[in-house]
Design an enzyme around this catalytic site. Structure first.
Site, PDB file in Angstrom:
ATOM      1  CE  LYS A 177      -2.006  -1.871 -28.947  1.00  0.00           C
ATOM      2  NZ  LYS A 177      -1.935  -1.619 -27.535  1.00  0.00           N
ATOM      3  CE  LYS A 233       9.514   5.390 -34.627  1.00  0.00           C
ATOM      4  NZ  LYS A 233       8.724   5.845 -33.378  1.00  0.00           N
ATOM      5  CE  LYS A 282       6.721  -5.731 -30.923  1.00  0.00           C
ATOM      6  NZ  LYS A 282       6.729  -5.136 -30.294  1.00  0.00           N
TER       7      LYS A 282
END
Length: 334
Positions: A117, A199, A202
C-alpha cells in the site's frame, strides 16, 4: 434472533472501499450465509480502515450504506447475525490504542500489505497505514471469537493478532481468547473477462462485472470477453485456454452444473453461442441481489435500524472486553 448458546463465535470485517463484483460473490460471499448457521457471526463495515487512503466523505457514507444493503441482499440476515458499522462502536479504536502499546515496531514493519500500500500511495504513507493491523487485531479480539475467516492475503493479519493476544495474555493472564484461522469455502476463483490471467478486480472495470450493474452492460462485457486465438474455438477447459476456462467456471458456478456438463452442453457450438449464454446466466444470478439491494436502499429507515441495532449488540460484547482490558492495564474505572 441470533442466540449465543453453544455456537462458536466468528468475526469478520468488510471495507466499504468499492463496489462488490462477481468475483466477490461467486468466491467467498455466496458461502457466508452458511457460516451463520455454524457460528454466532459479527460482520462489520470497516469504515475506520478505509481512511488510511483519502476518501470522499459523501461517497464513503453512500458506499457504507450500499454495502450493508448488498450484504443483506446476498443472504446475511440481520436477525441471525450482527451487522454493524465499525466507527459506531468506539471500543474498536479504544482497544486499538492499548494494543498499539503491546505491538512491536519490527512486527508491523514486516507486514507485506504495508509495503504494497505504501508503494501505491507514495504521497500518503501515514501512521494509520502502518498500524492498521493493530486496529484489525482489536476488531477481532473485542468479540472473543473462536475463528476468523481468512484468505491467502489475510493470513499474516491473523498471525499478528494471535501474537498480540498471546503477548498481552502472557503479562495479564487469560484476557483474550486466541482465535484460530478459519479456512472458509472460497468458491470459484473468478478471473478478469478482459485479462484472464489476473483475478477479477474493480481496478480493471472492463473485465469486472459488478453486482449492481445493468443487465445490458453485463451482456456487453461477456460478449467482449477475451477467449482464445486458437482456430479450434471449442468450449473446453485447458491450460492454454484461460479465457474459455474462466467462462466455463463462471457458467458452472452460476448454474450449478459441472464443468463436464457445460462442455457437453456447448459441444460444437463455438464462442458466439457460449459467451452470451454465460452472460445471461450471470444476469439471472445477480438479478435478485440487485433488485433486493435497490429495494433496501429505498428504505433508509430500515437500514438505519439494522446498523443501530447491530451497533448496540456489538457494543454490549465489545465493552465487556474493553472494561476487562482497562482494569488489567491499570486505568481507573469511570
Amino acid at each position: 434472533m441470533m442466540e449465543n448458546g453453544n455456537k462458536k463465535v466468528m468475526v469478520s470485517g468488510i471495507q466499504p472501499s468499492g463496489e462488490l463484483h462477481l468475483g466477490n460473490y461467486l468466491g467467498p460471499l455466496r458461502h457466508w450465509p452458511e457460516m451463520i448457521d455454524e457460528f454466532d457471526c459479527y460482520f462489520f463495515l470497516a469504515d475506520l480502515h478505509t481512511i488510511t487512503v483519502r476518501q470522499n466523505p459523501a461517497e464513503l457514507r453512500k458506499r457504507t450504506l450500499a454495502l450493508l444493503a448488498q450484504y443483506i441482499a446476498c443472504g446475511l440476515d440481520p436477525e441471525k447475525c450482527v451487522l454493524f458499522v465499525q466507527s459506531h462502536v468506539p471500543a474498536h479504536s479504544q482497544l486499538g490504542w492499548v494494543l498499539d502499546c503491546y505491538t512491536m515496531f519490527g512486527e508491523l514493519s514486516r507486514m507485506t500489505q504495508f509495503k504494497d500500500k505504501s508503494a501505491k500511495n507514495a504521497d500518503n504513507i501515514n501512521a494509520g497505514l502502518f498500524t492498521y493491523p493493530v486496529l484489525m487485531a482489536a476488531d477481532i479480539l473485542l468479540y472473543q471469537p473462536d475463528a476468523v475467516p481468512v484468505g491467502e492475503d489475510q493470513k499474516q493479519h491473523v498471525e499478528i493478532c494471535r501474537d498480540i493476544a498471546n503477548r498481552f495474555n502472557g503479562v495479564y493472564g487469560d484476557v483474550f481468547k486466541v482465535p484460530e484461522p478459519y479456512i472458509a469455502k472460497v468458491g470459484a476463483r473468478i478471473m478478469s473477462l478482459s485479462a484472464p490471467d489476473s483475478k477479477m478486480s474493480k481496478s480493471q472495470p472492463e473485465g469486472c462485472v459488478f453486482l449492481m450493474e445493468k443487465p445490458e452492460d453485463i451482456m456487453r462485457k461477456f460478449k467482449r470477453a477475451v477467449t482464445d486465438s486458437d482456430t479450434e474455438r471449442c468450449v473446453r477447459r485447458a491450460p492454454e485456454k484461460p479465457g474459455v476456462s474462466n467462462l466455463i467456471q463462471i457458467y458452472a458456478a452460476a448454474t450449478g452444473k459441472s464443468y463436464e456438463d457445460v462442455e457437453a452442453e456447448f459441444e460444437g457450438q463455438g464462442y458466439g453461442k457460449f459467451k452470451p449464454a454465460v452472460g445471461e446466466a450471470v444476469v439471472e444470478t445477480l438479478r435478485p441481489i440487485r433488485e433486493e439491494t435497490e429495494r433496501l436502499l429505498a428504505d433508509k429507515a430500515y437500514l438505519e435500524g439494522v446498523y443501530r441495532a447491530g451497533a448496540e449488540r456489538a457494543a454490549y460484547v465489545a465493552e465487556k472486553t474493553l472494561r476487562k482490558v482497562y482494569k488489567k492495564v491499570g486505568f481507573l474505572p469511570r
